[in-house]
Structures are given as C-alpha cells and as structure tokens.
Design a protein around this motif. Structure first.
Motif, PDB file in Angstrom:
ATOM      1  N   ILE A  69      -8.403  55.172  -8.428  1.00 58.54           N
ATOM      2  CA  ILE A  69      -7.395  55.242  -9.565  1.00 58.54           C
ATOM      3  C   ILE A  69      -5.947  55.055  -9.000  1.00 58.54           C
ATOM      4  O   ILE A  69      -5.739  55.857  -7.971  1.00 58.54           O
ATOM      5  CB  ILE A  69      -7.641  56.601  -9.962  1.00 58.54           C
ATOM      6  CG1 ILE A  69      -9.182  57.012 -10.781  1.00 58.54           C
ATOM      7  CG2 ILE A  69      -6.599  57.140 -11.377  1.00 58.54           C
ATOM      8  CD1 ILE A  69      -9.284  58.437 -11.035  1.00 58.54           C
ATOM      9  N   LEU A  70      -5.173  54.551  -9.750  1.00 57.95           N
ATOM     10  CA  LEU A  70      -3.546  54.046  -9.243  1.00 57.95           C
ATOM     11  C   LEU A  70      -2.753  55.206 -10.186  1.00 57.95           C
ATOM     12  O   LEU A  70      -2.896  55.177 -11.428  1.00 57.95           O
ATOM     13  CB  LEU A  70      -3.177  52.758  -9.476  1.00 57.95           C
ATOM     14  CG  LEU A  70      -1.839  52.304  -9.162  1.00 57.95           C
ATOM     15  CD1 LEU A  70      -1.621  52.689  -7.638  1.00 57.95           C
ATOM     16  CD2 LEU A  70      -1.469  51.040  -9.477  1.00 57.95           C
ATOM     17  N   ILE A  71      -2.349  55.865  -9.375  1.00 61.29           N
ATOM     18  CA  ILE A  71      -1.258  56.926 -10.003  1.00 61.29           C
ATOM     19  C   ILE A  71      -0.103  56.405 -10.279  1.00 61.29           C
ATOM     20  O   ILE A  71       0.568  55.613  -9.179  1.00 61.29           O
ATOM     21  CB  ILE A  71      -1.101  58.149  -9.349  1.00 61.29           C
ATOM     22  CG1 ILE A  71      -2.564  58.904  -9.281  1.00 61.29           C
ATOM     23  CG2 ILE A  71      -0.149  59.185 -10.101  1.00 61.29           C
ATOM     24  CD1 ILE A  71      -3.323  59.477 -10.751  1.00 61.29           C
ATOM     25  N   ALA A  72       0.682  56.317 -11.433  1.00 62.77           N
ATOM     26  CA  ALA A  72       1.878  55.608 -11.478  1.00 62.77           C
ATOM     27  C   ALA A  72       2.893  56.180 -12.695  1.00 62.77           C
ATOM     28  O   ALA A  72       2.560  57.265 -13.018  1.00 62.77           O
ATOM     29  CB  ALA A  72       1.753  54.263 -12.295  1.00 62.77           C
ATOM     30  N   ARG A  73       4.036  55.538 -12.669  1.00 57.22           N
ATOM     31  CA  ARG A  73       5.383  56.318 -13.449  1.00 57.22           C
ATOM     32  C   ARG A  73       5.886  55.131 -14.280  1.00 57.22           C
ATOM     33  O   ARG A  73       5.884  54.093 -14.116  1.00 57.22           O
ATOM     34  CB  ARG A  73       6.167  57.087 -12.699  1.00 57.22           C
ATOM     35  CG  ARG A  73       7.011  56.452 -11.866  1.00 57.22           C
ATOM     36  CD  ARG A  73       7.804  57.178 -10.852  1.00 57.22           C
ATOM     37  NE  ARG A  73       8.614  56.162 -10.052  1.00 57.22           N
ATOM     38  CZ  ARG A  73       9.124  56.476  -9.021  1.00 57.22           C
ATOM     39  NH1 ARG A  73       9.297  58.044  -8.869  1.00 57.22           N
ATOM     40  NH2 ARG A  73       9.731  55.827  -8.012  1.00 57.22           N
ATOM     41  N   ARG A  74       6.567  55.497 -15.362  1.00 53.78           N
ATOM     42  CA  ARG A  74       7.704  54.724 -15.963  1.00 53.78           C
ATOM     43  C   ARG A  74       8.737  54.766 -15.244  1.00 53.78           C
ATOM     44  O   ARG A  74       9.555  55.763 -15.100  1.00 53.78           O
ATOM     45  CB  ARG A  74       7.716  54.943 -17.476  1.00 53.78           C
ATOM     46  CG  ARG A  74       8.484  54.192 -18.150  1.00 53.78           C
ATOM     47  CD  ARG A  74       8.427  54.258 -19.702  1.00 53.78           C
ATOM     48  NE  ARG A  74       9.347  53.238 -20.378  1.00 53.78           N
ATOM     49  CZ  ARG A  74      10.494  53.123 -20.715  1.00 53.78           C
ATOM     50  NH1 ARG A  74      11.238  54.348 -20.480  1.00 53.78           N
ATOM     51  NH2 ARG A  74      10.949  52.353 -21.534  1.00 53.78           N
ATOM     52  N   ASP A  75       9.565  53.839 -15.011  1.00 48.78           N
ATOM     53  CA  ASP A  75      10.597  53.720 -14.059  1.00 48.78           C
ATOM     54  C   ASP A  75      11.289  52.529 -14.265  1.00 48.78           C
ATOM     55  O   ASP A  75      10.780  51.395 -14.703  1.00 48.78           O
ATOM     56  CB  ASP A  75      10.332  54.061 -12.715  1.00 48.78           C
ATOM     57  CG  ASP A  75      11.510  54.700 -11.824  1.00 48.78           C
ATOM     58  OD1 ASP A  75      12.656  54.824 -12.416  1.00 48.78           O
ATOM     59  OD2 ASP A  75      11.149  55.177 -10.832  1.00 48.78           O
ATOM     60  N   ALA A  76      12.684  52.433 -13.937  1.00 44.00           N
ATOM     61  CA  ALA A  76      13.533  51.444 -14.083  1.00 44.00           C
ATOM     62  C   ALA A  76      13.343  50.667 -12.647  1.00 44.00           C
ATOM     63  O   ALA A  76      12.981  51.034 -11.579  1.00 44.00           O
ATOM     64  CB  ALA A  76      14.879  51.739 -14.018  1.00 44.00           C
ATOM     65  N   PHE A  77      13.349  49.301 -12.812  1.00 47.71           N
ATOM     66  CA  PHE A  77      13.475  48.351 -11.737  1.00 47.71           C
ATOM     67  C   PHE A  77      14.478  47.243 -11.678  1.00 47.71           C
ATOM     68  O   PHE A  77      14.765  46.885 -12.953  1.00 47.71           O
ATOM     69  CB  PHE A  77      11.957  47.767 -11.412  1.00 47.71           C
ATOM     70  CG  PHE A  77      11.527  47.095 -12.537  1.00 47.71           C
ATOM     71  CD1 PHE A  77      11.668  45.672 -12.295  1.00 47.71           C
ATOM     72  CD2 PHE A  77      10.783  47.710 -13.376  1.00 47.71           C
ATOM     73  CE1 PHE A  77      11.230  44.879 -13.385  1.00 47.71           C
ATOM     74  CE2 PHE A  77      10.222  46.718 -14.453  1.00 47.71           C
ATOM     75  CZ  PHE A  77      10.279  45.507 -14.434  1.00 47.71           C
ATOM     76  N   GLY A  78      14.791  46.687 -10.523  1.00 48.44           N
ATOM     77  CA  GLY A  78      16.099  45.670 -10.701  1.00 48.44           C
ATOM     78  C   GLY A  78      16.897  45.950  -9.662  1.00 48.44           C
ATOM     79  O   GLY A  78      16.562  46.478  -8.623  1.00 48.44           O
ATOM     80  N   SER A  79      17.871  45.475  -9.542  1.00 46.26           N
ATOM     81  CA  SER A  79      19.224  45.572  -8.931  1.00 46.26           C
ATOM     82  C   SER A  79      20.270  46.097  -9.349  1.00 46.26           C
ATOM     83  O   SER A  79      20.452  46.016 -10.687  1.00 46.26           O
ATOM     84  CB  SER A  79      19.200  44.249  -7.799  1.00 46.26           C
ATOM     85  OG  SER A  79      19.656  43.194  -8.842  1.00 46.26           O
TER      86      SER A  79
END
Length: 359
Positions: free
Chosen positions: A182-192
């Motif tokens: 099971i991969l635990i994840a989150r909603r998040d921003a990515f980029g630079s």
C-alpha cells in the motif's frame, strides 16, 4: 513481522465471505493488532546543519509490466537543512543522495546516486523555504529482506545524515493472484518557483495527516499471472485505530483481465483522534479460498487546541507554562460555549507574524 500475510479461508467460510461482502458496510471487527513492521527507518548518524533534519523515507514494493518484482524508495527532504553559499548573485545548496541496498549476507546488491541543487535569490529565503523535495529510486529485487542505506551529503562541507531502511519483497502468487504494498500519498503542489504550480497525488513518506493534511490517499495494485475473461478479485479496506478497533472503509470487485489493476482511494481524517493508524487491505482470490493481506501505517496529528480531541482542563495545564496569571484566570472563567474561541484568541495574540497563513 511483515506488512503482508496470506491466509486460507476455511472451506465452510468461502460462501459466507460472499454474503459478508453484501453487508460489509455495517461490519466492524475488533481487537486486531498491527503486523506492519517491515519499513522501520533508523537513524545511524547526523551532522547536517539541523539537529533534527526534515528527512523522511518510505518504500513501496510492486511488480513491473512483465511481472518482475521491484521496489520504489521514496525520500523527502528539506533543502533548508543544507548549507547555502553565494553563487554569482544568488545562493545555492548542492547535495547528493547515496543509496545502497544490502542483502542479509551483508553483500552489496544495488546502488544509486541522486544529485540536486537548489538556488534562492536571497539568504533570508533559506529559513522561509516551505516546500520539500521528493526523490524516487527504483530497484529490481528478488524476494527477500534487504537493508537500504541512505546517506544525504551536503556537498558544501561534506557533512551528512545516514539512515537505514528495511525492505521486504514478497511477490509470491496465491492462486495466480498477488497484490502490491500500500502506497500512502497526499494531494500536494509540485513544480518549481519559476513555473506555475500543479497539483497531484504524490507519495508521502512523512505520513502525518490531520490538521495540515486532512485527506489520506492510498494506492495498491492487484496482479494476475494468468488472467481469464471471467476472473475477478474482491478486496476490502479497513482502518485499525489506536484502540485496535477495526472499521471497514470500502469494498470492491475488480477484473484482472489486464494482468495488473491499480486501485486508488482516499480517507478523510479531519474527525479522527490523534494517534497511529493501520490501513489494511484484504484481497480475496477468484476461487474465494485465500486472502492476501497488506498493511501500512499513518499518523494523525490534530491542532493541540482542538477541544474535540482534548479536555479543556488538559489544555489549560499545558498553557500554564506560558500564560500570565491574569490570562489563566480569564481562561478558567470562560463558559463552555466560548472555550474553543478563547483558546484560538489566546494563541493568535502570540502570533509573531499575524499577516501569514500559519502561526
């Protein structure tokens, strides 16, 4: 101990299982203890700038398209723990992540080096750096237990932090069916900083939810070695709370005709009490004879002033160390209806940067 197990369903219970799936939304099973222990991260040394650097490690074991087992190692770190030096008219931090994987005979099996640099316009930005960097390293590994050694090296002064992560790979198929971790994840921003931010579902090695991260995303895959047209598997997902009470989250049935089926769900934890939770997935093979079990752990941290999770008297005990005698007298005389608002006002009055989002 491991984060997977396989159990045979007694013959007389196979038909009962189908019935249980129909009524499973009302099912509660209690007193189940955690068997997830295979992904402990141990600190070996640290001489980076920060005494407690923000470094988090987790891993996920699954299968490639051709069925070969592989492991993804996820490393999240904060560049603010590195040394920034002047580079032209900017400041820069340079670091590398050295990863080595060792078997139980202490033989080096795999290794990889990741290098990165971070540039900021002013030195003050280093302390205000509020987004971490996430790195992924994939390794093809046969079934077994391994130790991954992860060293984060500050290239300015060669200071480093060294962590040890235990890896467990078990790709054994039961009735031609297997399931990933099971991969635990989150909603998040990515980029630079120079590009417009995007949002997506990202692995989250820290795995701390609640006040800052109200939604847990979890992902797993179901595999079939010899998929047939009529083959499908069922799965149940449970949480096990800090009191060892087990609760059904959702159930599903998926066709395994493609050979690999991804499953993604989420769980809102805004109302969950603080503590450590187990997430458990049970996958039942097409014949209804075996169950493959996978587990992962996440933590919930709520606002320490939130009276849904802590008595008012307990909060006052903690505030006594910083509140004046007059403030304590005022808080103690607050009516029950106004207690929560009074606590938030007390903390807001001590906000050194009232114009910012966080105190």
């Amino acid at each position: 101990m491991a984060r997977m197990s396989i159990k045979r369903i007694p013959e007389k219970s196979a038909h009962q299982l189908l019935h249980r799936l129909v009524i499973s939304t009302a099912l509660l099973i209690f007193s189940i203890t955690s068997i997830w222990a295979g992904s402990e991260t141990n600190w070996i040394k640290n001489d980076l700038n920060s005494r407690l650097p923000a470094i988090y490690v987790d891993y996920w074991a699954g299968k490639a398209d051709q069925g070969e087992p592989y492991v993804c190692l996820f490393i999240e770190l904060s560049p603010s723990d590195m040394t920034f030096t002047r580079s032209g008219d900017r400041y820069a931090a340079h670091y590398e992540i050295d990863i080595s994987v060792w078997d139980q005979q202490s033989q080096l099996i795999k290794s990889k080096i990741l290098r990165d640099s971070v540039f900021i316009d002013s030195y003050d930005e280093m302390n205000a750096y509020n987004w971490n960097r996430l790195y992924r390293a994939a390794f093809e590994l046969e079934d077994g237990r391994y130790q991954a050694m992860i060293e984060i090296v500050d290239k300015h002064n060669n200071n480093s932090a060294l962590l040890q992560q235990e890896l467990l790979v078990n790709s054994e198929e039961i009735d031609g069916v297997d399931a990933s971790d099971i991969l635990i994840a989150r909603r998040d921003a990515f980029g630079s900083a120079s590009a417009e931010e995007s949002f997506g579902i990202l692995p989250y090695p820290g795995k701390v939810y609640g006040a800052e991260q109200p939604e847990v995303f979890y992902y797993f895959e179901v595999y079939s070695a010899s998929p047939a047209v009529n083959d499908s598997v069922t799965y149940n997902v449970y949480t096990i709370d800090p009191k060892n009470e087990q609760k059904l989250l959702n159930s599903g049935r998926v066709s395994v005709l493609s050979g690999k089926v991804p499953v993604l769900h989420s769980l809102r934890v805004a109302e969950h009490a603080p503590g450590t939770y187990d997430l458990m997935v049970e996958v039942t093979t097409p014949g209804g004879v075996y169950q493959i079990e996978r587990r992962a752990v996440f933590s919930v941290h709520q606002n320490p002033l939130d009276l849904r999770f802590k008595p008012f008297a307990k909060v006052l005990e903690e505030l006594e160390l910083m509140a004046s005698e007059e403030e304590m007298k005022k808080l103690k005389s607050t009516s029950k209806r106004e207690q929560q608002a009074a606590l938030y006002r007390f903390w807001a009055d001590r906000d050194p940067t009232p114009g910012t989002e966080k105190n």
